[in-house]
Design a protein around this motif. Structure first.
Motif, PDB file in Angstrom:
ATOM      1  N   LEU A  60       0.831  -1.204   0.000  1.00 44.37           N
ATOM      2  CA  LEU A  60       0.000   0.000   0.000  1.00 44.37           C
ATOM      3  C   LEU A  60       0.865   1.254   0.000  1.00 44.37           C
ATOM      4  CD1 LEU A  60      -2.584  -1.179   2.667  1.00 44.37           C
ATOM      5  CD2 LEU A  60      -2.876  -1.147   0.175  1.00 44.37           C
ATOM      6  N   GLY A  61       2.079   1.132   0.493  1.00 44.42           N
ATOM      7  CA  GLY A  61       3.032   2.236   0.507  1.00 44.42           C
ATOM      8  C   GLY A  61       4.405   1.746   0.899  1.00 44.42           C
ATOM      9  N   VAL A  62       5.418   2.423   0.395  1.00 40.06           N
ATOM     10  CA  VAL A  62       6.804   2.099   0.731  1.00 40.06           C
ATOM     11  C   VAL A  62       7.543   3.417   0.935  1.00 40.06           C
ATOM     12  CG1 VAL A  62       8.958   1.033  -0.046  1.00 40.06           C
ATOM     13  CG2 VAL A  62       6.771  -0.014  -0.654  1.00 40.06           C
ATOM     14  N   TRP A  63       8.259   3.522   2.048  1.00 42.42           N
ATOM     15  CA  TRP A  63       9.033   4.710   2.368  1.00 42.42           C
ATOM     16  C   TRP A  63      10.423   4.287   2.793  1.00 42.42           C
ATOM     17  CZ3 TRP A  63       4.149   3.556   3.964  1.00 42.42           C
ATOM     18  CH2 TRP A  63       3.122   4.354   3.442  1.00 42.42           C
ATOM     19  N   GLU A  64      11.442   5.023   2.308  1.00 41.65           N
ATOM     20  CA  GLU A  64      12.822   4.683   2.615  1.00 41.65           C
ATOM     21  C   GLU A  64      13.543   5.860   3.253  1.00 41.65           C
ATOM     22  OE1 GLU A  64      15.033   2.411  -0.231  1.00 41.65           O
ATOM     23  OE2 GLU A  64      13.209   2.000  -1.385  1.00 41.65           O
ATOM     24  N   SER A  65      14.651   5.557   3.898  1.00 42.49           N
ATOM     25  CA  SER A  65      15.474   6.597   4.516  1.00 42.49           C
ATOM     26  C   SER A  65      15.695   7.726   3.524  1.00 42.49           C
ATOM     27  CB  SER A  65      16.830   6.031   4.929  1.00 42.49           C
ATOM     28  OG  SER A  65      16.674   5.073   5.940  1.00 42.49           O
ATOM     29  N   GLY A  66      15.588   8.952   4.030  1.00 41.13           N
ATOM     30  CA  GLY A  66      15.756  10.121   3.183  1.00 41.13           C
ATOM     31  C   GLY A  66      14.508  10.514   2.419  1.00 41.13           C
ATOM     32  N   GLN A  67      13.453   9.686   2.494  1.00 42.66           N
ATOM     33  CA  GLN A  67      12.223   9.958   1.751  1.00 42.66           C
ATOM     34  C   GLN A  67      10.992   9.881   2.652  1.00 42.66           C
ATOM     35  OE1 GLN A  67      12.298   7.038  -1.365  1.00 42.66           O
ATOM     36  NE2 GLN A  67      14.029   7.976  -2.388  1.00 42.66           N
ATOM     37  N   PHE A  68      11.166  10.183   3.924  1.00 43.39           N
ATOM     38  CA  PHE A  68      10.055  10.103   4.868  1.00 43.39           C
ATOM     39  C   PHE A  68       9.249  11.399   4.962  1.00 43.39           C
ATOM     40  CE2 PHE A  68      12.915   6.843   6.948  1.00 43.39           C
ATOM     41  CZ  PHE A  68      12.150   5.752   6.570  1.00 43.39           C
ATOM     42  N   SER A  69       9.662  12.442   4.262  1.00 40.83           N
ATOM     43  CA  SER A  69       9.026  13.752   4.430  1.00 40.83           C
ATOM     44  C   SER A  69       7.552  13.769   4.014  1.00 40.83           C
ATOM     45  CB  SER A  69       9.801  14.825   3.669  1.00 40.83           C
ATOM     46  OG  SER A  69       9.836  14.521   2.291  1.00 40.83           O
ATOM     47  N   ASN A  70       7.144  12.932   3.079  1.00 43.79           N
ATOM     48  CA  ASN A  70       5.748  12.903   2.620  1.00 43.79           C
ATOM     49  C   ASN A  70       4.901  11.858   3.344  1.00 43.79           C
ATOM     50  OD1 ASN A  70       6.167  14.931   0.756  1.00 43.79           O
ATOM     51  ND2 ASN A  70       6.697  13.502  -0.873  1.00 43.79           N
ATOM     52  N   LEU A  71       5.479  11.183   4.302  1.00 44.72           N
ATOM     53  CA  LEU A  71       4.775  10.075   4.959  1.00 44.72           C
ATOM     54  C   LEU A  71       3.428  10.503   5.531  1.00 44.72           C
ATOM     55  CD1 LEU A  71       4.884   7.105   6.049  1.00 44.72           C
ATOM     56  CD2 LEU A  71       5.823   8.084   8.134  1.00 44.72           C
ATOM     57  N   LYS A  72       3.411  11.583   6.304  1.00 43.77           N
ATOM     58  CA  LYS A  72       2.160  12.008   6.952  1.00 43.77           C
ATOM     59  C   LYS A  72       1.081  12.303   5.905  1.00 43.77           C
ATOM     60  CE  LYS A  72       1.916  15.891   9.306  1.00 43.77           C
ATOM     61  NZ  LYS A  72       2.047  16.905  10.360  1.00 43.77           N
ATOM     62  N   GLN A  73       1.452  12.974   4.852  1.00 44.62           N
ATOM     63  CA  GLN A  73       0.493  13.291   3.785  1.00 44.62           C
ATOM     64  C   GLN A  73       0.007  12.015   3.087  1.00 44.62           C
ATOM     65  OE1 GLN A  73       2.122  15.830   0.782  1.00 44.62           O
ATOM     66  NE2 GLN A  73       0.230  15.920  -0.379  1.00 44.62           N
TER      67      GLN A  73
END
Length: 99
Positions: A60-73
């Protein structure tokens, strides 16, 4: 009690080797049992995947180090569905931004 159908999968990369380090049923478990106890032994990189049980296909979603800034949105749809609370997502986003 609600049966969880969405899980967090945590993968770490250390010295070029990637491995699954945990599967968590809630944001609180992810924070309390993994992120808050990392200490000084942080991995080289971290990948979080949000997956649905008993389903073939992409996460449903994948987030990696350095790319967490959009997680909340990107978790907004799960807040709207009641799967996660705003507070949980803010705590998670804040903790990941400090890695």
């Amino acid at each position: 009690m609600q049966f969880r159908r969405i899980y967090w999968v945590v993968e770490e990369t250390r010295q070029g080797d990637r491995s699954v380090r945990g599967v968590f049923t809630s944001v609180s478990d992810l924070l309390d049992r993994y992120l808050d106890v990392l200490g000084a032994e942080k991995p080289d990189s971290l990948r979080l995947s949000l997956v649905k049980l008993d389903q073939v296909g992409d996460p449903l979603g994948v987030w990696e180090s350095g790319q967490f800034s959009n997680l909340k949105q990107e978790l907004q749809q799960f807040i709207e569905s009641g799967e996660f609370s705003i507070d949980e997502c803010e705590r998670l986003s804040g903790r990941l931004s400090s890695l």
